[in-house]
Design a protein around this motif. Sequence first.
Motif, PDB file in Angstrom:
ATOM      1  N   LYS A  10       0.861  -1.174   0.000  1.00 14.99           N
ATOM      2  CA  LYS A  10       0.000   0.000   0.000  1.00 14.99           C
ATOM      3  C   LYS A  10       0.902   1.230   0.000  1.00 14.99           C
ATOM      4  O   LYS A  10       1.903   1.269   0.718  1.00 14.99           O
ATOM      5  CB  LYS A  10      -0.888  -0.022   1.244  1.00 14.99           C
ATOM      6  CG  LYS A  10      -1.949   1.025   1.273  1.00 14.99           C
ATOM      7  CD  LYS A  10      -2.832   0.793   2.500  1.00 14.99           C
ATOM      8  CE  LYS A  10      -3.856   1.861   2.654  1.00 14.99           C
ATOM      9  NZ  LYS A  10      -4.694   1.639   3.834  1.00 14.99           N
ATOM     10  N   THR A  12       1.353   5.606   0.003  1.00 12.20           N
ATOM     11  CA  THR A  12       0.747   6.870   0.422  1.00 12.20           C
ATOM     12  C   THR A  12       1.538   8.085  -0.063  1.00 12.20           C
ATOM     13  O   THR A  12       1.011   9.186  -0.067  1.00 12.20           O
ATOM     14  CB  THR A  12       0.631   6.940   1.957  1.00 12.20           C
ATOM     15  OG1 THR A  12       1.931   6.754   2.530  1.00 12.20           O
ATOM     16  CG2 THR A  12      -0.315   5.882   2.490  1.00 12.20           C
ATOM     17  N   SER A  13       2.768   7.878  -0.486  1.00 13.10           N
ATOM     18  CA  SER A  13       3.585   9.040  -0.852  1.00 13.10           C
ATOM     19  C   SER A  13       3.133   9.651  -2.174  1.00 13.10           C
ATOM     20  O   SER A  13       2.664   8.959  -3.083  1.00 13.10           O
ATOM     21  CB  SER A  13       5.075   8.665  -0.943  1.00 13.10           C
ATOM     22  OG  SER A  13       5.369   8.060  -2.180  1.00 13.10           O
ATOM     23  N   LYS A  17       2.409   7.768  -5.848  1.00 15.11           N
ATOM     24  CA  LYS A  17       1.099   7.925  -6.481  1.00 15.11           C
ATOM     25  C   LYS A  17       1.234   8.542  -7.872  1.00 15.11           C
ATOM     26  O   LYS A  17       0.508   8.174  -8.800  1.00 15.11           O
ATOM     27  CB  LYS A  17       0.165   8.758  -5.605  1.00 15.11           C
ATOM     28  CG  LYS A  17      -0.351   7.970  -4.411  1.00 15.11           C
ATOM     29  CD  LYS A  17      -1.340   8.771  -3.602  1.00 15.11           C
ATOM     30  CE  LYS A  17      -1.850   7.954  -2.430  1.00 15.11           C
ATOM     31  NZ  LYS A  17      -2.837   8.684  -1.628  1.00 15.11           N
ATOM     32  N   ASN A  45      -5.978   9.812  -4.646  1.00 12.91           N
ATOM     33  CA  ASN A  45      -5.970  10.552  -3.383  1.00 12.91           C
ATOM     34  C   ASN A  45      -7.313  10.543  -2.658  1.00 12.91           C
ATOM     35  O   ASN A  45      -7.417  11.091  -1.561  1.00 12.91           O
ATOM     36  CB  ASN A  45      -5.518  11.990  -3.627  1.00 12.91           C
ATOM     37  CG  ASN A  45      -4.033  12.063  -3.921  1.00 12.91           C
ATOM     38  OD1 ASN A  45      -3.228  11.393  -3.280  1.00 12.91           O
ATOM     39  ND2 ASN A  45      -3.669  12.845  -4.917  1.00 12.91           N
ATOM     40  N   THR A  47     -10.027   9.478  -0.224  1.00 13.77           N
ATOM     41  CA  THR A  47      -9.874   8.791   1.066  1.00 13.77           C
ATOM     42  C   THR A  47     -10.657   7.481   1.155  1.00 13.77           C
ATOM     43  O   THR A  47     -10.409   6.686   2.065  1.00 13.77           O
ATOM     44  CB  THR A  47     -10.292   9.709   2.229  1.00 13.77           C
ATOM     45  OG1 THR A  47     -11.645  10.126   2.033  1.00 13.77           O
ATOM     46  CG2 THR A  47      -9.382  10.924   2.317  1.00 13.77           C
ATOM     47  N   GLU A  50      -7.790   2.727  -1.431  1.00 14.95           N
ATOM     48  CA  GLU A  50      -6.450   2.272  -1.044  1.00 14.95           C
ATOM     49  C   GLU A  50      -5.674   2.064  -2.336  1.00 14.95           C
ATOM     50  O   GLU A  50      -6.130   1.350  -3.224  1.00 14.95           O
ATOM     51  CB  GLU A  50      -6.507   0.950  -0.280  1.00 14.95           C
ATOM     52  CG  GLU A  50      -7.217   1.012   1.045  1.00 14.95           C
ATOM     53  CD  GLU A  50      -7.283  -0.345   1.747  1.00 14.95           C
ATOM     54  OE1 GLU A  50      -6.759  -1.351   1.221  1.00 14.95           O
ATOM     55  OE2 GLU A  50      -7.875  -0.387   2.834  1.00 14.95           O
TER      56      GLU A  50
END
Length: 158
Positions: A10, A12-13, A17, A45, A47, A50
């Motif tokens: 997964k 998040t950066s 992305k 992005n 929310t 994932e």
Amino acid sequence: MSLYQPKIKKITSKEEKEICAKIMSSSDPWITLGISQKAILNNLNDTLNETYAVFIENIIVGTFVLQTKGAFTGYLKSIALKKEWRGKNLGEKMMNYIEDHLFSMSQNVFLCVSSFNNKAQIFYQKLGYEKVGTLTDYIAEGYDEILMRKTKGPILDK
């Protein structure tokens, strides 16, 4: 059988992305549907989603987005591999990971596939997905999305 052992994680950066958005925007169905890299990045992005990256030797070669929150959970929103990594059994490995993850929280896995994407439709059917409906002009006018489902049973059985 693929000799490649992907690492899936997964992400998040922002940088990761952006790489994933570039992979998606440079292939179908996004090209045909006219979806920009910026629009894809906005989706990554969200929310409710994932975002995962698939790494071979620390290089991102693929990506997928899952919706695990909100009204429609257990949904594979998008999946993509760099062109040069297709045909190496990585798609099946990605789908195994996706199914393991989503079936751990839901009795069903859903996905949409563009009506013009015949190869993907055949791929998903071979994995046990069945067509459950058609969403006419869903993403872009003139293009339908086929809703597919793989199930372990009714949602009340969990």
